[in-house]
Scaffold this active site. Structure first.
Site, PDB file in Angstrom:
ATOM      1  N   ARG A 207     -18.939  -1.799  -0.069  1.00 35.61           N
ATOM      2  CA  ARG A 207     -19.075  -2.448   1.424  1.00 35.61           C
ATOM      3  C   ARG A 207     -20.497  -2.203   1.757  1.00 35.61           C
ATOM      4  NH1 ARG A 207     -12.563  -2.722   4.502  1.00 35.61           N
ATOM      5  NH2 ARG A 207     -11.631  -3.109   2.096  1.00 35.61           N
TER       6      ARG A 207
ATOM      7  N   HIS B 133     -71.409  30.684   5.693  1.00 33.95           N
ATOM      8  CA  HIS B 133     -71.370  30.036   5.887  1.00 33.95           C
ATOM      9  C   HIS B 133     -72.171  29.975   7.205  1.00 33.95           C
ATOM     10  CE1 HIS B 133     -68.581  26.946   7.684  1.00 33.95           C
ATOM     11  NE2 HIS B 133     -68.382  27.385   8.350  1.00 33.95           N
TER      12      HIS B 133
ATOM     13  N   LYS C  10     -69.033  33.971   8.418  1.00 28.92           N
ATOM     14  CA  LYS C  10     -68.900  33.158   8.802  1.00 28.92           C
ATOM     15  C   LYS C  10     -69.518  32.985  10.478  1.00 28.92           C
ATOM     16  CE  LYS C  10     -65.084  30.382  10.493  1.00 28.92           C
ATOM     17  NZ  LYS C  10     -65.517  29.465  10.318  1.00 28.92           N
TER      18      LYS C  10
ATOM     19  N   HIS D  68     -74.034  26.806  10.394  1.00 30.59           N
ATOM     20  CA  HIS D  68     -73.588  24.920  10.751  1.00 30.59           C
ATOM     21  C   HIS D  68     -75.662  24.761  11.493  1.00 30.59           C
ATOM     22  CE1 HIS D  68     -69.314  24.397  11.228  1.00 30.59           C
ATOM     23  NE2 HIS D  68     -69.380  25.729  11.776  1.00 30.59           N
TER      24      HIS D  68
ATOM     25  N   GLU E  10       0.976  -0.586  -0.075  1.00 33.17           N
ATOM     26  CA  GLU E  10      -0.005  -0.152   0.197  1.00 33.17           C
ATOM     27  C   GLU E  10       0.320   1.015  -0.380  1.00 33.17           C
ATOM     28  OE1 GLU E  10      -3.094  -0.198   2.649  1.00 33.17           O
ATOM     29  OE2 GLU E  10      -3.411  -2.205   2.255  1.00 33.17           O
TER      30      GLU E  10
ATOM     31  N   GLU F  73       1.875   0.260   4.379  1.00 33.79           N
ATOM     32  CA  GLU F  73       2.591  -0.714   5.234  1.00 33.79           C
ATOM     33  C   GLU F  73       2.001  -2.206   4.007  1.00 33.79           C
ATOM     34  OE1 GLU F  73      -0.305  -0.632   7.412  1.00 33.79           O
ATOM     35  OE2 GLU F  73      -2.127  -0.529   6.138  1.00 33.79           O
TER      36      GLU F  73
ATOM     37  N   THR G  28     -62.810  29.559  16.208  1.00 38.00           N
ATOM     38  CA  THR G  28     -61.222  29.241  16.881  1.00 38.00           C
ATOM     39  C   THR G  28     -60.244  30.507  16.598  1.00 38.00           C
ATOM     40  OG1 THR G  28     -61.841  27.866  16.689  1.00 38.00           O
ATOM     41  CG2 THR G  28     -59.291  27.540  15.978  1.00 38.00           C
TER      42      THR G  28
ATOM     43  N   ASP H 256     -64.609  21.340   6.656  1.00 33.68           N
ATOM     44  CA  ASP H 256     -65.696  21.624   8.994  1.00 33.68           C
ATOM     45  C   ASP H 256     -66.433  21.196   8.057  1.00 33.68           C
ATOM     46  OD1 ASP H 256     -66.111  23.016  10.026  1.00 33.68           O
ATOM     47  OD2 ASP H 256     -67.278  24.517   9.644  1.00 33.68           O
TER      48      ASP H 256
ATOM     49  N   ASN I 241       0.055  -5.532   3.430  1.00 34.74           N
ATOM     50  CA  ASN I 241      -0.837  -6.471   4.097  1.00 34.74           C
ATOM     51  C   ASN I 241      -1.249  -7.730   3.498  1.00 34.74           C
ATOM     52  OD1 ASN I 241      -2.806  -5.053   6.197  1.00 34.74           O
ATOM     53  ND2 ASN I 241      -3.842  -3.951   3.896  1.00 34.74           N
TER      54      ASN I 241
ATOM     55  N   GLU J 132     -10.953  -6.249  -0.269  1.00 27.54           N
ATOM     56  CA  GLU J 132     -11.248  -5.774  -1.752  1.00 27.54           C
ATOM     57  C   GLU J 132     -10.645  -6.956  -3.045  1.00 27.54           C
ATOM     58  OE1 GLU J 132      -8.412  -3.510  -0.366  1.00 27.54           O
ATOM     59  OE2 GLU J 132      -9.806  -4.590   0.410  1.00 27.54           O
TER      60      GLU J 132
ATOM     61  N   ASP K 143     -60.903  36.608  10.770  1.00 26.64           N
ATOM     62  CA  ASP K 143     -60.035  36.717  12.887  1.00 26.64           C
ATOM     63  C   ASP K 143     -61.364  36.539  13.793  1.00 26.64           C
ATOM     64  OD1 ASP K 143     -57.678  38.022  14.645  1.00 26.64           O
ATOM     65  OD2 ASP K 143     -59.851  39.580  15.355  1.00 26.64           O
TER      66      ASP K 143
END
Length: 1272
Positions: free
Chosen positions: A459, A855, A825, A857, A392, A405, A990, A656, A407, A413, A762
């Protein structure tokens, strides 16, 4: 014997292992003893040293694991009938005088090239390299022997060999493989003439090699002397110097003394590389850049080396910045012949471990290539090298090379070299060890080595790249590898394999070969994408990033490539969605469903079919009000609405309606299913209300859905009808005020993602908040539907606060500011028919060209009458919903309104028959949501007294029951009216309605009325929402705040005068996105939309990300499966993408295991899958009397809750309770897969408690310690 053989013709023999303790006959094909020059030692052939034909060696027949004198434990070899066994091992072998020989034909034994003189070899290793050796040996006609440690007894490699034996009995998992005396005894007693050491473990151990030589065992590798010289990297450098190879400054000898390291650093300076003297594969290796880090790094590296190699000595060298790592493969025989097989580029490294290897090295100067190869051969000849090895080198930026080095072994590999040279290196090793010359194996000279094309190896490891590559281990649930021309796999993994924490994290090696570098990358990228591995995390997402990186594609990378390329760690979400869905469904099967608010009966129906729409998608493109809006903009759209003949409707079913009736729990899955019929049946509608309001946070909190994704998916499905959302003005879709830039960014993104019309309101009709919301929508080019929230009763002259004059005056201000549509609303259903007529006529008279949208309910059951009154008075649009979701606290019935105006000037022109088909779908689908039914059976006219908004009526009733106040529901309604009076009769929607609701429950819980509240206000602790309301966080109510109550509630806290958002500092969204990315790395790739969600709901978003990462994309599940789970043998289809689906069937739930878990069995696309689920419902002892306890888990959202980043063993605990720590300070050292990891504190503070002690085992996420950050 010959006549016997002729009579038999051929001996066909099988091996199998005993099952359930019963022994079975075990026989195997044998090579004819007539073959010249072949030793029969250890073979079961008549006339050999083994038992006569048909008699089986007891050691090989043992189905259990009986002990031998060597301390070995026998077990099934490669032919064993086990889940890991992969072949029957049937070989037909004709004798010398057999039929084939007589006819002159060849037998399989003639083809097998067993020329080395070995008949049996042992591999002193495990995992994929052991399998590689067995395959090479078997191709050479040899029998193979595997060894295993007790902890590794279920490893697949042992079943790939003919025989397998336990070694190192009683020793630690790694130590067992380092017990060379046990290994040598095993080889001798079982007739193995040679041992292949593989890589790692004993492969570079000179003492092992010497003991093999002393015992007459051939080590398939270099001589012991060579290992002494080359295996010790310091001595190797001395030899390299003798050959004239250039070196980097380093220590002359290896050391275990940290003072030597400190002295070296003082002499040569930083940075320094620490390397294990006997190491490899990155183990025991560290780069240290700061002097004050050297001592700790040295100790950790030495400890790691001692664990991995049995030798903790280190040597040091000056660190060369960003070199290339080039290695040369050499092959040498026993007769002085040496060749090289080209070079490999191993520069793509992490933690000094190679990640990607290539052969040959791309962009390498030819002159330098020749120099490197010649230097390698020069060194090999100088040390009289034998067998395979690697020399290497480092190559710096100037092209200078340095010896690194040797090996002296086969390398991980080696596959890429084999692919480009056509030379089988492992077979070559065996043949050379058996005495063959290079020329005998086809290599007469260096010219015979010809490189063709490019090979690349990745690997595949069981590491989590999103968690700093923390090792992972466990059971491999799914394993589907890639294939095709030029794709090679080296590994031992099969479905069911268990990845052990005791060994290296390498799972499989993937090698791709092509003609060019670019083609090799392309093939590798395809192969990585094709891999399917489940049950353990892998580094595949990271490898895919590498393959796509520009630097890598240019082939101009060095060893700093990974560390200097942070984009590699920006991982695409690589979530095993199917596995997580199985875990979710398995958890429901074991522990039952757990959905907040699901207190009603179980789902009452299966998923209903959706009728076919009359109009196809292509027929609807470019039509309707959506096309007008896209072409003419908001002003043109508003004009078209006003000029439209007939009544227009907005359908609220997708928002809703279910918010009012079913706690906002209707899922995207069912909306998408209804979308094709919706776009056809409601073609020509003004809009669909489908987003905003409570749907945003409920999707995150309770449905584990991304609300942005809902919007985008439905937009794709419905291109012809405008989408409308409810925008709470300066509150966006939240319950408080936000910085202006947050709301503005939110609106822009909502418009971009698919919202067309913004109903801006709001909660207090506070003009400044309204104007800000209007401006935000106008700047995003959305349709501004400004809203006046209706309260009181304009038809009652005694109600003097919210009068006709008030609403007309407010409308004047909105129109003057610039709006497209006006919305009235009526959130509580207070708008009586007469009041509706009065209000709409007054506004229409004042603003004849202004589109009006109403709108309401249907809480009091007057909704249909009121909407018809509005239409007759001049309203352009009214809100309705599917009959199946209409009435009570929801909107009026669409069928009632459509039929009421049919044949009149207000006729909608809609196909009522198709609308009824759509209604039938929702009627059946509603049964799926029965757990969320409110229990409200009819309308209730008491709404005119308490004035509670429809959606809140349902939710507050549920909250009352959840808080133990169900029996007080009538009192709560009365208290709601009381709370409203105390607050000054405010507009209730809300989030202001939530303030009134919280206040009402507070009154009931504390048994207060209006008088007693005012008397005790100074001493009461009011709900947070009430306090913040009085502080001005929602804005200013009509008529102002009541005093002295306000002062008594606020108690000196800061008060906001004016629009709250105006005084809030701008939020740095870029910083928030970066912070979120760091917090949720590995869980989610944070987007701009995610950032906006987190800005509105910080805690909710964090919890959503953690939950989504745990349970997977549960939004894709059918609703019944999501809410209730699966019945046994129930099968569902989960569609993950266009044309991509997965079939899941629940098969069984297992018995309680000693661990406190149960196995849950599924079939996925017909393939069995098993998940293990902790049973939270039982607390019982196991049959052995041991109570299973689970470790406490860390809180991923608490920075001071320090969890284990990986599974492993606690090597050291560096802290104690009460100790002060700083951010970055080391806390605990963990070890897994021979890799030590120091867990550092992410925060400063004081340790509250330490959970682990040295020697503990922990799983990823287990709590290690808790830090009080407030005590920093």
């Amino acid at each position: 014997m010959a006549s016997s053989a002729r009579a038999a013709g051929a001996s066909v023999i099988k091996t199998s292992r005993a099952r359930d303790g019963k022994k079975r006959a075990c026989v195997r094909a044998r090579v004819s003893s007539a073959r010249a020059g072949t030793a029969n030692e250890g073979r079961d052939v008549d006339g050999s040293n083994g038992p006569p034909r048909g008699v089986v060696d007891a050691r090989r027949r043992t189905g259990g694991r009986s002990r031998t004198a060597a301390g070995a434990r026998t077990g099934g070899g490669r032919d064993a009938e086990t889940p890991g066994g992969d072949r029957e091992g049937v070989i037909a072998s004709a004798t010398a005088n057999g039929e084939n020989a007589t006819s002159g034909g060849r037998t399989i034994e003639d083809i097998l090239r067993a020329k080395s003189g070995f008949t049996k070899i042992l591999c002193a290793n495990r995992g994929e390299i052991a399998v590689r050796v067995f395959r090479a040996g078997q191709e050479l006609g040899m029998k193979t022997v595997a060894i295993f440690a007790d902890a590794d007894r279920q490893s697949t490699h042992r079943y790939k060999a003919d025989e397998s034996y336990e070694v190192g009995v009683g020793k630690a998992p790694v130590a067992a493989y380092l017990d060379y005396e046990s290994i040598i005894r095993c080889a001798k007693e079982n007739g193995a003439q040679a041992i292949h050491p593989g890589y790692g473990l004993l492969s570079e151990n000179a003492t092992f090699a010497r003991r093999c030589e002393e015992e007459g065992i051939v080590l398939i590798g270099p001589r012991s002397q060579t290992l002494t010289e080359m295996g010790d990297k310091v001595i190797a450098k001395q030899k390299a110097t003798e050959c004239g190879l250039p070196l980097v400054p380093g220590t002359a000898t290896a050391t275990m003394d940290v003072n030597d390291a400190l002295e070296f650093a003082r002499e040569f300076g930083m940075p320094i590389m620490l390397k294990a003297a006997m190491g490899g594969g990155g183990r025991g290796m560290r780069v240290v850049k700061e002097f004050d880090e050297l001592e700790d790094a040295f100790k950790r590296a030495s400890s790691e080396a001692q664990t991995a190699f049995g030798d903790g000595r280190m040597f040091l060298e000056r660190y060369v910045e960003a070199p290339r790592h080039i290695e040369v493969q050499i092959l040498a025989d026993n007769y002085g012949n040496v060749v090289h097989l080209g070079e490999r580029d191993c520069s793509v490294q992490r933690r000094h471990q190679k990640v990607v290897e290539l052969a040959p090295a791309p962009n390498l100067d030819p002159v330098l290539r020749d120099t490197l190869c010649n230097d390698a051969i020069k060194l090999a000849k100088h040390v009289n090298y034998r067998n395979a090895g690697t020399v290497e080198f480092m190559v710096d930026k100037e092209g200078r090379h340095y010896f690194l080095e040797v090996n002296p072994r086969i390398q991980v590999e080696h596959t890429v070299t084999e692919e480009v040279t056509g030379v089988d290196l492992v077979q070559s090793q065996i043949l050379i060890a058996g005495g063959q010359k290079l020329s005998d194996i086809g290599i007469n000279s260096q010219e015979d080595i010809v490189l063709r094309g490019f090979a690349m190896q990745c690997r595949i490891t069981t590491e989590d790249p999103s968690m700093n590559f923390a090792p992972d281990f466990g059971k491999v649930e799914v394993y589907r590898p890639p294939g095709g021309m030029g794709v090679r796999l080296d590994g031992e993994v099969v479905v069911g394999s268990r990845v052990s924490p005791n060994y290296d994290s390498l799972l499989v090696k993937l090698t791709c070969t092509e003609k060019t570098f670019d083609a090799a990358v392309q093939k590798m990228y395809r192969s990585l994408n094709e891999f399917r591995i489940r049950g353990v995390k892998t580094n595949i997402p990271f490898l895919l990033n590498v393959m796509q990186n520009e630097t890598f594609l240019s082939a101009n990378f060095a060893t700093d490539f990974i560390d200097s390329t942070p984009s590699l760690f920006k991982l695409d979400s690589y979530i095993d969605d199917t596995q997580k869905l199985l875990n979710y469904l398995g958890d429901v099967a074991v522990n039952g469903s757990s959905h907040p608010g699901a207190v009603g009966p179980a789902p009452t129906c299966v998923e209903p079919p959706v009728p076919e729409p009359k109009k196809l998608l292509d027929d609807l493109q470019g039509k309707g009000f959506k096309a007008i809006l896209d072409k003419e903009g908001p002003a043109g759209f508003a004009k078209a609405v006003r000029n439209h003949k007939g009544l227009l409707i907005m359908d609220t079913t997708w928002r809703d309606a279910h918010q009012s009736l079913l706690a906002t729990r209707v899922r995207t899955h069912d909306m998408r299913r209804s979308a094709p019929l919706t776009r056809s049946a409601l073609d020509g509608a003004y809009s669909l209300e489908m987003w905003g309001g409570a749907t945003f946070d409920v999707a995150l909190r309770f449905l584990q859905e991304d609300p942005w994704r809902r919007l985008e998916l439905l937009r794709e499905q419905v291109p012809n009808i405008p989408f409308q959302m409810l925008l709470r003005g300066a509150n966006a879709v939240g319950y408080t005020s936000y910085a202006d830039n947050v709301v503005q960014a939110f609106v822009h993104q909502a418009k971009k993602s698919g919202v067309d019309i913004f109903r801006v309101f709001d909660s207090l009709n506070y003009e400044d908040n309204l104007m800000f919301g209007i401006d935000a929508v106008r700047n995003a080019n959305g349709v501004v539907e400004a809203t006046i929230c209706y309260s009181g009763d304009v038809s009652d002259p005694k109600r003097t606060k919210y009068t006709l004059d008030y609403y007309v005056a407010l409308t004047e201000k909105l129109v003057a500011h610039g709006i497209d549509v006006l919305a009235i609303k009526d959130m509580a259903g207070l708008l009586k028919p007469r009041a509706a007529t009065m209000l709409v006529e007054a506004i229409r008279a004042k603003f004849p060209d202004l589109p009006i949208h109403v709108h309401t309910h249907d809480t009091a059951s007057t909704g249909v009458a009121s909407m018809l009154a509005c239409a007759n008075a001049g309203a352009d649009v009214v809100d309705v919903c599917m009959d199946a979701l209409s009435g009570t606290t929801s909107q009026p019935s669409i069928g009632a309104v459509l039929n009421s105006v049919a044949g009149t000037d207000l006729d909608t022109g809609m196909d009522i028959e198709e609308v009824l088909k759509l209604n039938l779908f929702w009627e059946q689908t509603r049964g799926l949501y029965s757990p969320y039914e409110s229990g409200i059976k009819s309308g209730s006219s008491d709404v005119y007294i308490h004035e509670m908004p429809g959606g809140q009526y349902t939710n507050l009733k549920f909250q009352a029951y959840a808080n133990g106040l169900g029996s007080e529901w009538d009192r709560i309604k009365d208290s709601y009216a009381t709370a409203n009076r105390i607050l000054g009769d405010i507009v209730k929607v809300t989030p202001s309605s939530k303030v009134v609701g919280d206040f009402a429950q507070f009154l009931v819980a504390n048994n207060l009325d209006e008088k007693s509240l005012l008397e005790k206000a100074d001493t009461l602790s009011f709900p947070t929402s009430v306090v913040e309301y009085f502080q001005g966080y929602l804005g200013q109510p009509v008529g102002g705040f009541p005093e002295p109550l306000r002062s008594k509630v606020v108690k000196g806290k800061d008060i906001i005068n004016g629009r709250p958002g105006a005084s809030l500092p701008e939020l740095d969204l870029s910083k928030l996105q970066n912070d979120l990315a760091r917090k949720h790395v590995g869980r989610r790739a944070i987007t701009h939309k995610d950032t906006l969600a987190a800005a509105l709901y910080p805690k909710v978003f964090d919890e959503y990300v953690v939950k989504r990462d745990t349970v997977g994309p549960v939004g894709l599940l059918p609703t019944k499966a999501f809410l209730k789970g699966l019945d046994i043998d129930e099968e569902i289809e989960v569609t993950t993408d266009r044309g991509v689906s997965t079939n899941i069937k629940l098969k069984a739930v297992g018995e309680l295991l000693p661990s406190g878990s149960r196995e849950v069995f599924f079939e996925v696309n017909g393939i069995p899958r098993v998940v293990e689920i902790h049973d939270r419902k039982v607390l019982e002892s196991t049959k052995s009397g041991v109570v299973s306890t689970a470790r406490e888990k860390s809180d991923p959202l608490d920075e001071g809750s320090i969890g284990a980043p990986m599974s492993g063993d606690v090597v050291d605990v560096l802290i104690a309770p009460g100790q002060k720590v700083k951010a970055g300070e080391s806390l605990v050292v963990l070890s897994a897969m021979k890799m030590e990891t120091t867990v550092a504190s992410p925060v400063s503070g004081t340790l509250k408690h330490v959970v682990v002690v040295k020697g503990d085992s922990c799983a990823a996420g287990d709590l290690l310690c808790a830090i009080d950050t407030d005590a920093a």
